[in-house]
Scaffold this motif. Structure first.
Motif, PDB file in Angstrom:
ATOM      1  N   LYS A 320       0.852  -1.184   0.000  1.00 44.51           N
ATOM      2  CA  LYS A 320       0.000   0.000   0.000  1.00 44.51           C
ATOM      3  C   LYS A 320       0.890   1.236   0.000  1.00 44.51           C
ATOM      4  O   LYS A 320       1.621   1.478   0.962  1.00 44.51           O
ATOM      5  CB  LYS A 320      -0.933  -0.006   1.208  1.00 44.51           C
ATOM      6  CG  LYS A 320      -2.054  -1.031   1.092  1.00 44.51           C
ATOM      7  CD  LYS A 320      -2.828  -1.182   2.386  1.00 44.51           C
ATOM      8  CE  LYS A 320      -3.697   0.009   2.681  1.00 44.51           C
ATOM      9  NZ  LYS A 320      -4.604  -0.241   3.826  1.00 44.51           N
ATOM     10  N   PHE A 335      -1.770   0.018  -5.038  1.00 44.19           N
ATOM     11  CA  PHE A 335      -1.231  -1.218  -4.479  1.00 44.19           C
ATOM     12  C   PHE A 335      -0.062  -1.610  -5.373  1.00 44.19           C
ATOM     13  O   PHE A 335      -0.246  -1.934  -6.546  1.00 44.19           O
ATOM     14  CB  PHE A 335      -2.294  -2.331  -4.468  1.00 44.19           C
ATOM     15  CG  PHE A 335      -3.398  -2.103  -3.483  1.00 44.19           C
ATOM     16  CD1 PHE A 335      -3.272  -2.498  -2.163  1.00 44.19           C
ATOM     17  CD2 PHE A 335      -4.580  -1.489  -3.875  1.00 44.19           C
ATOM     18  CE1 PHE A 335      -4.297  -2.282  -1.247  1.00 44.19           C
ATOM     19  CE2 PHE A 335      -5.607  -1.272  -2.972  1.00 44.19           C
ATOM     20  CZ  PHE A 335      -5.470  -1.667  -1.659  1.00 44.19           C
ATOM     21  N   GLN A 337       3.712  -3.693  -5.019  1.00 41.28           N
ATOM     22  CA  GLN A 337       4.567  -4.453  -4.117  1.00 41.28           C
ATOM     23  C   GLN A 337       6.051  -4.172  -4.352  1.00 41.28           C
ATOM     24  O   GLN A 337       6.486  -3.996  -5.494  1.00 41.28           O
ATOM     25  CB  GLN A 337       4.305  -5.951  -4.282  1.00 41.28           C
ATOM     26  CG  GLN A 337       2.864  -6.374  -4.046  1.00 41.28           C
ATOM     27  CD  GLN A 337       2.419  -6.195  -2.611  1.00 41.28           C
ATOM     28  OE1 GLN A 337       3.233  -6.077  -1.709  1.00 41.28           O
ATOM     29  NE2 GLN A 337       1.103  -6.171  -2.388  1.00 41.28           N
ATOM     30  N   GLU A 412      -4.950  -9.061  -0.938  1.00 37.77           N
ATOM     31  CA  GLU A 412      -3.963  -8.010  -1.168  1.00 37.77           C
ATOM     32  C   GLU A 412      -4.581  -6.626  -1.218  1.00 37.77           C
ATOM     33  O   GLU A 412      -4.021  -5.657  -0.700  1.00 37.77           O
ATOM     34  CB  GLU A 412      -3.231  -8.298  -2.487  1.00 37.77           C
ATOM     35  CG  GLU A 412      -2.214  -7.232  -2.869  1.00 37.77           C
ATOM     36  CD  GLU A 412      -1.592  -7.489  -4.225  1.00 37.77           C
ATOM     37  OE1 GLU A 412      -0.734  -6.695  -4.646  1.00 37.77           O
ATOM     38  OE2 GLU A 412      -1.983  -8.482  -4.888  1.00 37.77           O
ATOM     39  N   LYS A 413      -5.751  -6.510  -1.844  1.00 36.77           N
ATOM     40  CA  LYS A 413      -6.285  -5.180  -2.150  1.00 36.77           C
ATOM     41  C   LYS A 413      -7.478  -4.774  -1.291  1.00 36.77           C
ATOM     42  O   LYS A 413      -8.325  -3.992  -1.690  1.00 36.77           O
ATOM     43  CB  LYS A 413      -6.635  -5.099  -3.639  1.00 36.77           C
ATOM     44  CG  LYS A 413      -5.399  -5.273  -4.508  1.00 36.77           C
ATOM     45  CD  LYS A 413      -5.643  -5.042  -5.975  1.00 36.77           C
ATOM     46  CE  LYS A 413      -4.340  -5.138  -6.759  1.00 36.77           C
ATOM     47  NZ  LYS A 413      -4.533  -4.947  -8.207  1.00 36.77           N
TER      48      LYS A 413
END
Length: 540
Positions: A320, A335, A337, A412-413
């Motif tokens: 994030k 988002f 990584q 993840e989101k």
């Protein structure tokens, strides 16, 4: 290095030759999985493919790799070129050892393979056909080779001893490898936790195949640049004496205007898509550099080198990245990584005590939302935590990152489970906003928010007062502030502009017991106002 060392790579990348040399160097047994299969089958690989089919060969390959993984005696293993096509093999390898990729340019591979022309998948092809098929196969297998912990180039110029030394240096760095993050959208990246590991980061950059083809830029802030100048210069040296960009320190500077200065700095120095940002600071710069990496020329790699406890256990993991807007915190972001996270505990030596405390807030949060045993560990080790005991601190960082990695691996989101990580944040962000981000650091605001959230849960009947007091007792023992005078109306309005809100629906994460929380929406304003009384006494 007590684990197995597995070598992977395309055929003719040098796995067997390098593997034997490494085994001799480390005085370990060497196993070539293809040779074991040939011995057991009593026929060559070409004959297995011709007479029994590739499926039979892959079945035998799975059996051999599973046997090696179960063997507790450390070995050096050369894998067949297609071994990583099978998920079962990857799982067995990752659970029992370190996976090293040897790679070479397609032209070099084609030339090596053409010397003998005995590879069944590339047999009876002329030079041009062989090179073309190699390029296709490399592309098809790249997602599997990307499973390797690190990569080393195999060239015709570098002698075997040189390659072995590079691998050994990387293996030394990888001893600090703590865990991997596997986001739900795919991919994987490592987290390293150790002491004084930044000065050997060149091994990481090479292992991730960033050097020598990428240009680097270290991003930091004015405070860290002074407090950690020696380590900053070490990192620069590991990245080829690359430039340093310094943001003005502080949450108030986490803006698009300041991020634009980074873009201009990079454009004026002709940074291309073959660039990588090395973020060496806390959460503010981590968020800004990460968002900069996500958006500069539509995305470039970045690596997190967090310098605060808070950023080690929270913002550096999970992808994030964002900047603030006058209307709310982290409203403009993505988002995205990192390629790796390096938690070098030695940099915490210059961390002010209030910033150390801020990191502990997020660590306590993980215990409340996910793991009661972890919460108990903190209750039982308060004094060790307060004196910054290394082993205790390493465990706190490891388990916190592990919990966040588990959550990010599922969501993840923030479509569901990840929302639990916002425990204490809805109230904490409101405190930050109404104090113009000047009164409390993020972690301290979250600790106060956790007290308010627990009181909300009590008023809704989701936990009893004993549970609330248990949470607050740990916060008290660690030295967190207990109170702050909040204007409930101003706080209510501040919570209306929150990225966690869903189409006007106010979202709260509340505990149901230590180790478990749930999402609750649209709680009555009067009850929320009453919850603020949990911290409403005047500060001492």
């Amino acid at each position: 290095m007590k684990k197995h060392i597995f070598f992977t790579g395309f055929m003719a990348s040098g796995k067997s030759r390098t593997g034997r040399a490494m085994a001799d160097r480390l005085q370990r047994p060497f196993i070539d999985t293809d040779s074991v299969i040939v011995e057991r089958a009593g026929k060559s690989i070409s004959e297995i493919f011709e007479q029994d089919g590739e499926a039979k060969f892959r079945e035998m390959e799975r059996e051999v790799i599973a046997e090696i993984a179960r063997n507790e005696s450390p070995q050096v293993v050369s894998l067949g070129g297609g071994a990583l096509n099978q998920p079962e093999n990857i799982k067995a390898i990752r659970s029992s050892g370190v996976l090293v990729r040897l790679w070479a340019k397609p032209e070099i591979l084609s030339e090596r393979i053409g010397r003998k022309n005995t590879r069944p998948l590339l047999a009876n092809l002329n030079d041009e056909e062989r090179l073309a098929k190699i390029k296709v196969m490399l592309k098809e297998r790249e997602k599997n080779y990307a499973q390797a912990d690190f990569s080393v180039e195999s060239t015709n110029e570098a002698n075997e001893a040189h390659v072995i030394e590079r691998i050994l240096h990387m293996l030394k760095f990888w001893e600090s490898h703590a865990l991997d993050v596997c986001p739900s959208s795919g991919g994987r990246y490592p987290i390293f936790i150790g002491k004084n590991i930044t000065p050997t980061a060149a091994c990481l950059l090479e292992g991730l195949r960033l050097t020598p083809n990428y240009e680097f830029l270290v991003c930091t802030d004015t405070t860290i640049a002074k407090a950690q100048n020696e380590m900053l210069q070490e990192l620069r040296g590991q990245a080829g004496r690359c430039p340093v960009f310094k943001f003005q320190a502080g949450e108030r500077n986490k803006t698009l205007h300041n991020l634009n200065q980074l873009y201009s700095f990079m454009l004026h120095r002709n940074y291309t898509r073959k660039s990588c940002l090395l973020q060496f600071s806390g959460g503010v710069v981590g968020d800004m550099a990460g968002f900069g990496a996500a958006t500069y020329q539509r995305g470039i790699p970045f690596i997190q080198f967090p310098t605060t406890l808070l950023s080690m256990v929270d913002s550096s993991v999970g992808g994030k990245v964002a900047v603030n807007h006058p209307e709310g915190k982290n409203m403009i972001g993505a988002f995205y990584q990192p390629s790796a996270v390096v938690c070098d505990i030695s940099v915490l030596s210059t961390l002010p005590e209030n910033e150390y405390l801020a990191g502990l807030a997020e660590i306590v949060k993980y215990g409340v939302i996910y793991d009661e045993e972890f919460f108990k560990y903190m209750e039982q080790n308060v004094e060790a935590i307060k004196r910054h005991d290394y082993d205790t601190l390493r465990h706190l960082i490891f388990r916190s990152c592990q919990i966040k990695a588990e959550v990010v691996g599922i969501d993840e989101k923030e479509a569901g489970l990840r929302a639990i990580l916002n425990y204490g944040h809805t109230f904490g962000h409101a405190i930050e906003k109404i104090t113009n981000y000047e009164k409390f650091s993020h972690g301290i605001a979250v600790s106060l928010g956790m007290r308010v959230a627990a009181r909300t849960a009590v008023l809704l009947g989701k936990i009893d007062e004993v549970t609330e007091k248990r949470q607050n007792a740990l916060l008290d023992a660690l030295g967190f502030p207990k109170s702050f005078g909040v204007n409930a109306e101003a706080a209510w309005n501040a919570m209306a502009v929150d990225k966690k809100a869903e189409k006007g629906t106010r979202v709260y994460i509340l505990p149901t017991k230590i180790g478990e929380v749930e999402k609750v929406t649209n709680i009555d304003k009067e009850l929320i106002n009453k919850s603020w009384l949990a911290i409403q006494a005047k500060e001492a």
